[in-house]
Design an enzyme around this catalytic site. Structure first.
Site, PDB file in Angstrom:
ATOM      1  N   ASP A 321       0.866  -1.170   0.000  1.00 51.80           N
ATOM      2  CA  ASP A 321       0.000   0.000   0.000  1.00 51.80           C
ATOM      3  C   ASP A 321       0.909   1.228   0.000  1.00 51.80           C
ATOM      4  OD1 ASP A 321      -2.469   1.513   0.376  1.00 51.80           O
ATOM      5  OD2 ASP A 321      -1.666   1.928   2.369  1.00 51.80           O
ATOM      6  N   THR A 323       0.380   4.651   0.744  1.00 55.17           N
ATOM      7  CA  THR A 323       0.329   5.555   1.896  1.00 55.17           C
ATOM      8  C   THR A 323       0.696   4.808   3.170  1.00 55.17           C
ATOM      9  OG1 THR A 323      -1.436   6.766   0.793  1.00 55.17           O
ATOM     10  CG2 THR A 323      -1.079   7.215   3.125  1.00 55.17           C
ATOM     11  N   ASP A 560      -1.380  -0.194   6.349  1.00 53.52           N
ATOM     12  CA  ASP A 560      -1.629   0.374   7.674  1.00 53.52           C
ATOM     13  C   ASP A 560      -3.045   0.880   7.840  1.00 53.52           C
ATOM     14  OD1 ASP A 560      -1.542   2.550   5.998  1.00 53.52           O
ATOM     15  OD2 ASP A 560      -0.380   3.808   7.375  1.00 53.52           O
TER      16      ASP A 560
END
Length: 804
Positions: A321, A323, A560
């Site tokens: 991912d 970000t 996250d």
């Protein structure tokens, strides 16, 4: 302290998402201190034991009460009865090995428990009108627990306040779509918030909660499936079955056919059985894993499931991912480009939007930091951001009394395809910048088509902070043959630009996930071909992981955010950032508590060390098993006494397997993990064991024809022991390759130790080893040399004929 809360849902927004009505005051101040104390006294607390590791009692039990410890324990007791004590040395070795295993696992447990405290979820509760974070175990019945995006529902309860609260219950029900929760509706532990916020009253705590066991298992240290452990268990099962007929044959041969005295027959029988047991193999596997946990713990890496160390070493695709993984969580506003209207007015609107969301994401936090609210705009309804719809919104009464509705989100979602303003957006995205569109809606916020015919007002340009360690980590994966793929909800061009700055191969051809095929095989082909994917929805991330797995890839997923939970759960290995949401930390097997993506190479290296080294030492242990079984069969067929006493094989096992294996199992090893553990071990162990067994038996037969008299058997045994040691030490020398100074020193030290035993009178007596004459010892050496040549040829032939 919470400044504002929401009492309920006024009307439903687009796609079923509820709009919210801000009241500015909490519905309930929560329990008082006295009420909490009363419930604690009654035992109405959330007492589910969330442990990161097995208990000390479980560790001791798992290491002591094993199948082979039971077998060897019985044989040890027998030898203690018939004597002498030196024939029972194998029992003391087992006690020492078991003790080492227990100590290392207890050290690993301490490391894991300490890390688990750091990474433990701390729910926010409201008591006496004040919000505070408390340990999960401190929650009591009727507590008022606040929720925000990414928070995990830790106990069952009833919603009291809802601010467009959307709960994902897929981990419990399998239903992928988030469920909108209104006041009075039930929430279950194990679910998590994907959008909005609110508060609920705990109605069931502890073991009474519906999914308490799921919540416990999600963050518990477990010995779940791993090819390494499964393979070793399979090998041990075969060894057990081989031991039974072999032991019976030895007993019948020595007691009935040969007519040896009872104590002598028992000693020879025990000597034939003990070396069949690869007892140290299980121990060394546990120790290697435990030390891996300790090493990674020092780097603030919490391994929630032990085989995750092994699993990540087998990964060939890692899905990232953007970000929070490739970029740091925070962002900065680098520019504001007005499209319609006065810039000062646009700044006021942005400030009001920031103030309307009590739980802003990273993008909105950057907006809030740059455009503070002036307090004159009154929010009447709002719609929180969710990764599924890609925008948020709010309705306001401005200072001049005008009512307006505003949206803030992805330009390519809010604007129709082909809009001329998207060209400017694409140009900014191509530079790696993130762009949000502020647009005024002509429809009400609860209109299902609120995004149609919006009037663009401004482009908010955000600059993402790249992780300085990301390029080196991506380069490591590339060097190791692990393909990295970026799956992001952001604009594909922007994601590609960021990945390009970090040096990711294939970043120059980003793919918009909205254009991917819905059919799994076609999707898998597209994902295998691409490296960067933008506008990926949470469900798509899950589907993309499944598509890669359908092509026999071992997939790791890092993330996250709450939008990563489903993919993290379904991936072979889930890796969560410590600063991520509670939900991501709960379902991941590995949590990077220092939020450093650069820790992953250490985990991969640790896994490769464990797998590569256990494969090496397993070959040593099983070579011993093979030659022990062969020797037992041969002496039974020839109707002659077993050539060794237990003390001889204890000495050989210690010098050629036990001590070297301990060092080899903990040595650095960067060899890429490969499948088929059992096949790869047995393809070398079987020919090595056969050659060693035949060489030792040949020497034994020649010695029986050479030596005569009542003391012939000790001399025969000594010659056969010399051949077996030299052959076994050559197997060790092959396994120790490629050579380093310490590996050469290890092999030479073991050889020197055996020479000391042969040259020291009291050790000769203790181990009943004394070479008689010069002819037979040199014959034993010559046979060992031939065996060494055969070993070299066999290993080379196996490598060509049965490549790994």
């Amino acid at each position: 302290m919470t400044e504002r809360a929401w009492t309920g849902v006024e009307r439903s927004g687009p796609g079923g998402e509820p709009a919210r009505r801000a009241t500015g005051t909490p519905v309930s101040p929560g329990l008082t201190a006295a009420e909490v104390a009363e419930r604690v006294a009654r035992g109405e607390v959330n007492d589910v034991p969330v442990r990161s590791s097995r208990s000390a009692a479980e560790i001791v039990r798992a290491n002591v009460f094993t199948r082979f410890n039971a077998i060897i324990g019985v044989l040890f007791v027998i030898i203690l009865i018939v004597g002498p004590i030196q024939d029972g040395l194998f029992g003391f070795v087992i006690v020492a090995n078991t003790g080492i295993g227990i100590i290392q696992e207890l050290r690993a447990k301490k490391t894991l428990d300490n890390l688990a405290v750091i990474g433990e979820a701390r729910p926010t509760v409201r008591r006496d009108g004040v919000t505070e974070e408390i340990p999960t175990s401190a929650v009591v019945l009727d507590d008022l627990i606040e929720l925000g995006p990414g928070d995990k529902v830790i106990v069952d309860g009833e919603v009291l306040e809802s601010d467009s609260l959307e709960i994902d219950e897929s981990l419990l029900t399998g239903e992928a779509d988030p469920v909108v929760k209104k006041p009075g509706e039930q929430v279950m532990s194990g679910s998590f918030v994907v959008a909005g916020g609110g508060a609920f009253t705990a109605t069931k705590v502890g073991r009474q909660a519906y999914a308490a066991q799921l919540a416990e298992e999600a963050s518990r240290f477990t010995l779940v499936h791993s090819e390494l452990r499964t393979g070793i268990s399979q090998i041990l099962k075969y060894v057990t079955w081989m031991m039974i007929p072999t032991a019976l044959g030895l007993i019948l041969s020595h007691l009935l056919t040969l007519g040896l005295p009872g104590d002598a027959a028992i000693r020879r029988m025990v000597a034939g059985i003990v070396p069949m047991v690869p007892e140290g193999l299980v121990l060394l596997t546990s120790v290697a894993f435990a030390i891996g946990v300790i090493r990674l713990g020092r780097k603030k890496c919490l391994v929630q499931e032990l085989p995750a160390i092994e699993g990540l070493a087998r990964v060939d695709v890692v899905c990232l991912d953007k970000t929070g993984t490739l970029t740091e969580g925070g962002m900065d506003v680098s520019g504001l480009r007005t499209l319609d209207g006065d810039e000062a007015y646009v700044r006021q609107v942005l400030g009001a939007l920031g103030e309307s969301d009590p739980r802003p994401n990273a993008s909105l936090q950057a907006v809030i930091a740059t455009y503070p609210a002036d307090g004159r705009w009154r929010c009447t309804r709002s719609l929180p951001f969710s990764s599924a719809r890609k925008y948020s919104g709010a309705s306001f009464n401005s200072p001049d009394g005008e009512s307006s509705t505003w949206l803030l989100g992805a330009p390519d979602v809010l604007l129709p395809s082909g809009d001329h303003r998207l060209a400017e957006t694409d140009a900014l995205n191509a530079r790696g910048l993130r762009v949000l569109l502020l647009a005024r809606a002509v429809r009400e916020l609860d209109d299902p088509e609120v995004t149609r015919d919006v009037r663009p007002a401004a482009l908010v340009v955000l600059e993402q902070r790249l992780r300085p360690d990301a390029p080196d980590t991506l380069r490591y994966f590339e060097d190791q043959g692990v393909r990295a793929k970026v799956l992001s909800g952001d604009n594909a061009v922007s994601v590609g630009a960021v990945a390009g700055k970090l040096g990711l191969p294939g970043a120059d051809a980003p793919v918009d996930a909205r254009a991917l095929s819905g059919e799994r095989d076609a999707m898998a082909a597209e994902i295998e071909a691409g490296a960067v994917f933008g506008r990926v929805t949470p469900q798509q991330k899950r589907d993309m992981v499944a598509a890669l797995q359908s092509r026999s890839h071992t997939v790791a997923m890092t993330g996250d955010g709450v939008n990563d939970v489903l993919a993290l759960k379904d991936a072979d290995i889930g890796v969560a950032m410590g600063s991520g949401s509670e939900a991501t930390r709960a379902v991941a097997q590995i949590v990077l508590l220092n939020n450093s993506f650069a820790t992953l190479p250490s985990v991969v290296a640790e896994g490769r060390r464990v797998i590569g080294n256990i494969t090496r030492v397993a070959t040593l242990f099983l070579t011993k098993t093979v030659y022990s079984v062969l020797l037992a069969i041969l002496v039974a067929c020839w109707q002659i006494p077993y050539p060794y006493l237990p003390r001889h094989l204890t000495l050989l096992s210690t010098l050629t397997i036990g001590i070297p294996a301990f060092f080899l199992a903990l040595a650095p090893n960067k060899e890429r993990a490969r499948p088929h553990f059992v096949r790869r071990v047995m393809r070398y162990a079987i020919p090595s064991g056969l050659i060693a067994g035949v060489a030792a038996f040949t020497t034994y037969l020649l010695a029986r024809s050479y030596y005569t008299g009542p003391d012939a058997l000790p001399a025969e045994t000594s010659a056969a022991t010399l051949t077996l040691f030299l052959t076994a030490i050559w197997v060790l020398a092959i396994i120790a390759r490629p050579y380093t100074w310490w590996r050469i020193a290890l092999v030479l030290t073991m050889a020197l130790a055996f020479l000391i035993v042969l040259a020291t009178p009291w050790l000769q007596t203790f181990f009943a080893l004394r070479l008689v004459g010069t002819t037979m010892p040199w014959v034993a050496v010559a046979i060992a040399v031939v065996a060494a040549v055969l070993l070299e040829l066999a290993w080379r032939w196996v490598a060509r004929r049965f490549p790994a």
